[in-house]
Enzyme design. Structure first.
Site, mmCIF file in Angstrom:
data_model
loop_
_atom_site.group_PDB
_atom_site.id
_atom_site.type_symbol
_atom_site.label_atom_id
_atom_site.label_comp_id
_atom_site.label_asym_id
_atom_site.label_seq_id
_atom_site.Cartn_x
_atom_site.Cartn_y
_atom_site.Cartn_z
ATOM 1 C CD GLU A 82 0.781 -4.032 5.784
ATOM 2 O OE1 GLU A 82 1.396 -3.294 6.580
ATOM 3 O OE2 GLU A 82 -0.301 -3.714 5.258
ATOM 4 C CG HIS B 94 0.195 3.393 12.681
ATOM 5 N ND1 HIS B 94 -1.116 3.020 12.867
ATOM 6 C CD2 HIS B 94 0.541 2.895 11.469
ATOM 7 C CE1 HIS B 94 -1.528 2.312 11.819
ATOM 8 N NE2 HIS B 94 -0.537 2.221 10.955
ATOM 9 C CG ASP C 241 2.370 0.459 8.293
ATOM 10 O OD1 ASP C 241 2.160 -0.186 7.254
ATOM 11 O OD2 ASP C 241 1.491 0.694 9.137
ATOM 12 C CG ASP D 210 -2.867 4.039 2.460
ATOM 13 O OD1 ASP D 210 -2.408 2.967 1.997
ATOM 14 O OD2 ASP D 210 -3.753 4.073 3.328
ATOM 15 C CG HIS E 29 -0.439 0.003 2.537
ATOM 16 N ND1 HIS E 29 -0.018 1.148 3.169
ATOM 17 C CD2 HIS E 29 -0.247 -1.002 3.429
ATOM 18 C CE1 HIS E 29 0.399 0.849 4.396
ATOM 19 N NE2 HIS E 29 0.281 -0.456 4.581
ATOM 20 C CD GLU F 202 -3.245 -1.510 5.263
ATOM 21 O OE1 GLU F 202 -3.438 -2.525 5.931
ATOM 22 O OE2 GLU F 202 -2.736 -0.471 5.745
ATOM 23 C CD GLU F 203 -1.921 2.302 7.638
ATOM 24 O OE1 GLU F 203 -2.678 1.937 8.541
ATOM 25 O OE2 GLU F 203 -0.731 1.940 7.552
#
Lengths: 355, 355
Positions: A151, A326, A90, A65, A63, A122-123
């Site tokens: 991931e 994150h 991530d 994003d 992903h 994805e998030e």
């Protein structure tokens, strides 16, 4: 590899605002000879112009994003072997390895036919994931024999994934003035017994194909009451249930029926299926033999379950550091990217043909 | 009496919008000879122009405001002996009896010197009650020897009043991803034990001067959690505590310390004192002897506690029907107004002089 990662990090791509990065990546990929670039929304799927139909297909799905930057920002910078930036772990590190494989790896000499998917959303909400758009608009992606989702796993092979469901539990009571609560029935205190039970509950270990997954029931949000002087007639608790591979929606329903024993109502408000372990997939066996004898269960939910739901075996294997996802000071270690690339190159370039 | 009640009901006076009714009432009162009308905000205080300083003073305090009409409205209408309308029972029936006493009763022949207070803002926030403005701007009201609040009691004399306090309890935990809840501490499930205890708790009966008050601890609102996939690090419960006359803020603090035993933090966010029973007040004794041998405890909080806090003995005695307060089809029975007026007239006109 460092340049590729920095190039990805320098272009912010918070969920919902992936377009610029997708544009730049598309332009970059279209300059490569020999590759066919397909776009739907802010998602890209890339395959060779002249694929060899005799080869098994390996898909890579990353992903684009990221979650938003923290307050005060998270400037892209290098400190020794660490690279900081939103998405460093991530999962722009994983995207960087994918891009490096796409641009530098000798696919002519491989036994595998590659497909690369870079996708948005994805998030964000479960329903707005760009991978679903790709599956719908570019369904040939689903012809892959094995999919890697890079991931963050710190280059550990993580198999399966727990399913996750959001369940809203509602305790009902009867409103009354708080000066005379005996005329009503307090929905909030009715929930005390269940909350006490959940407080004592330990994770349930479930073995699937020799891997141990932990099933957990976590009350995450609660709200109830209409006014400070009124006995509440309803109290709602959101419980996040994570369940082992092999269980489905009916199992979730059964679990909550047994948990509540009629004490409260419940509704499944969100359901994301678990992903199977796939140890019997020959291409996965080959990966385990060649580069990653150790395997681990995936305790979190990832998009491998989306591939699984469409019948494609998928695993998590990526260079990011899981704990960094994150984080305020998110970073990744450059040697992890090199190691990840090296392992995948060894796997894909192995002289044996796939079974 | 019917006309007076209808006159009051025909002019809506929802909390915050009492001005028109106050204007009309002021104009009506200013037309009466012999009375002195004072206004502050939308509150009126009325006394005789030539009071007899040898007489004891009896105050009557009625709020003019009402809660809003229900959806679909609540038209003023008469059905037999019932009168419908917002405020019919709470408490324009009481205001009507006050107005009738003011306009028709023979005060020259009474042993008592009257003060009438019509005020705004009783149904709203504790802090915005018009009675406090009256106490501050027209402090002679507080020279009364006994105050009647004709809140709906169906002509029963209700003594004292429970105090009420809002207390916010906070359970603290530690956030973590809901896939790995064992890395955190769930503030929501921590509250289960306390909620279970409160569920089992019965009202505590406390006798004060022979009257039995019920102390109750009622959790009324709760909220916790930041996201559906995060272990909640805080869970807040609002508990409404109603306590017997004689207890104060320190008692509230002690009660919650003992209840929580360190399991959670708490903060008293609102405190309204209890009102004493005042059975030793000679003017109240006289009322009991003359017209109301039966007395009851006041389980709800009313403005008698505001008088009590300023050292003025006060009681609830009014013609409204308690169960009708705030009801969708709020009404009152006209004979209750006649009976209320009759009892007060008998009390005030009694030939004996006050002690």
């Amino acid at each position: 590899m460092r340049e590729v990662l920095l190039w990805l990090l320098e272009c912010p791509s918070v969920t919902g605002a992936e377009q610029r990065l997708c544009d730049e990546l598309e332009a970059r990929l279209r300059r490569l000879p020999g590759w066919e670039v397909h776009r739907t929304g802010d998602n890209l799927a890339v395959r060779r112009k002249s694929p060899d139909p005799s080869r098994p297909t390996i898909a890579f799905a990353g992903h684009l994003d990221t979650v938003p930057e923290p307050e005060g920002g998270l400037p892209v910078r290098i400190e020794g072997e660490l690279v900081y930036g939103r998405g460093a772990s991530d999962m722009k590190a994983g995207d960087a390895v994918m891009l490096e494989l796409l641009e530098r790896f000798d696919w002519e000499g491989s036994w595998a036919e590659p497909v690369f998917v870079f996708y948005a959303g994805e998030e964000g909400d479960y329903e707005e994931n760009g991978l679903e758009d790709v599956f719908r608009e570019l369904p040939w992606v689903l012809e892959a024999d094995l999919a890697f989702c890079p991931e963050p796993t710190e280059n550990r092979l993580e198999l399966g994934c727990v399913g996750t469901s959001q369940v809203e539990i509602t305790f009902r009571g009867k409103a009354a003035h708080a000066a005379r609560p005996w005329l009503g029935e307090n929905a909030l205190t009715k929930a005390g017994e269940l909350l006490s039970e959940l407080h004592e509950l330990r994770p349930l270990e479930v073995a699937v194909d020799g891997l141990t997954f932990r099933e957990v029931l976590t009350p995450t949000m609660a709200r109830g009451g209409t006014a400070k002087n009124v006995v509440p007639d309803a109290f709602r608790i959101n419980v996040n249930y994570r369940f082992a591979p092999g269980k489905d929606r009916r199992d979730v329903e059964r679990t909550f029926k047994e948990l509540l024993r009629g004490r409260a109502e419940f509704e499944i408000t969100d359901f994301a299926p678990s992903g199977p372990v796939n140890l019997n997939n020959p291409l996965l066996e080959r990966f385990i033999e060649t580069v990653s004898p150790e395997v681990q269960p995936k305790q979190a939910w990832t998009d491998v379950a989306r591939f699984a739901a469409r019948g494609v075996a998928a695993v998590n294997f990526g260079p990011g550091i899981p704990d960094q996802a994150h984080r305020r000071e998110e970073h990744v270690r450059l040697p992890l990217l090199e190691e990840c690339y090296g392992k995948l190159a060894r796997y894909l370039g192995d002289s044996r043909r796939a079974a």
